[in-house]
Design an enzyme around this catalytic site. Sequence first.
Site, short mmCIF file in Angstrom:
data_model
loop_
_atom_site.label_atom_id
_atom_site.label_comp_id
_atom_site.label_asym_id
_atom_site.label_seq_id
_atom_site.Cartn_x
_atom_site.Cartn_y
_atom_site.Cartn_z
N GLY A 31 21.03 17.04 8.35
CA GLY A 31 22.01 18.09 8.65
C GLY A 31 22.18 19.05 7.48
N SER B 211 15.09 15.13 5.43
CA SER B 211 15.65 16.47 5.35
C SER B 211 16.87 16.47 4.43
CB SER B 211 15.97 16.97 6.77
OG SER B 211 16.20 18.35 6.77
N TRP B 212 18.07 16.84 4.92
CA TRP B 212 19.26 16.76 4.07
C TRP B 212 19.45 15.34 3.54
CZ3 TRP B 212 22.89 18.30 0.95
CH2 TRP B 212 24.02 17.48 0.75
N ASP C 142 5.58 22.27 8.01
CA ASP C 142 7.04 22.31 8.03
C ASP C 142 7.52 23.68 7.57
OD1 ASP C 142 9.78 21.95 7.70
OD2 ASP C 142 9.58 19.94 6.88
N HIS D 284 8.35 19.64 10.57
CA HIS D 284 9.61 19.06 10.08
C HIS D 284 10.01 17.85 10.91
CE1 HIS D 284 13.32 19.33 7.75
NE2 HIS D 284 14.00 19.09 8.86
#
Length: 312
Positions: free
Chosen positions: A43, A115-116, A264, A292
């Site tokens: 996120g 990711s985050w 990505d 991604h």
Amino acid sequence: MIELYPPAEPYDKGLLDVGDGNVLYWETCGNPAGKPAVMLHGGPGQGCTPGMRRMFDPARYRAVLFDQRGCGRSTPHASDPATDMRHNTTDHLVADMERLREHLGIERWLVTGGSWGTTLALAYAERFPERVTEIVVSSISTTRPSEIDWLYHGAGRFFPEEWARFRGDIPGDLVAAYARLMEDPDPRVRIEAARSWCRWEDTVLSLEPGATVHNGPTGEWELAFARIVTHYYSHAAWLEAGALIRDAGLLRDIPGVLIHGRRDLSCPVDTAWELARAWPGAELLIDDDSGHHSSDVKRAWKLAALDRFAGS
């Protein structure tokens, strides 16, 4: 199609008061006597999902999942405009992880995410390296200003029509502008901003197999996600630019596996490459055909890494 571990239900779950009026939802699944591991969702603001449990061998792992502040089943929810976002920062999330580890009586744990979740994993591990046994992360992001600028400005060169719609008549910094829109007292403004933000996020990933672009109704999930992401990214996650890569030497005694897709567009591969160079002994795996989102190759690599570390 890579087969994950079977669906699993938590054997324990609860709510943890972490202060500032925030209560975190957490759950544990697998073997109560197994190797501790914590999963960090992306996120920021996506929340954890049942599918994340399936990355862990239930016979060998004691897997911990939790919803970060403001999202999922944690309260207060960021979709509520009354929720105070001042107490939702990277430092707060790092402290929450430590409080959860102590609450569960875990001495050390493997940290994984994407990711985050990579940014949070690195921030935590560099603050508390003695608490981390291994790190397995994918879709590498360190939330540097240059990475944020690419995602919400530079990537528009690939989707000029959608980026023009996303930008509208907003001058200057789009992330800061959307952060202000998500705090607007008019619910119609917040809903429209969240819809536009989520649509752009989807657009950047729209070239990947199975991708969809958000066209449905804008509900609590979208409102919380857009509010949290813009809150974090408009402050560059309260991290000194480049600090997570600069300080990766602190991880020299922690085995690490970095998994990334060369296609990505959301998080270009140079960040993963720079991190691997700065982290002594880290293993970088790049799949030329992945983006991604998760893919068979990336899932297989992540499962293999987690299986390898399960016995250590």
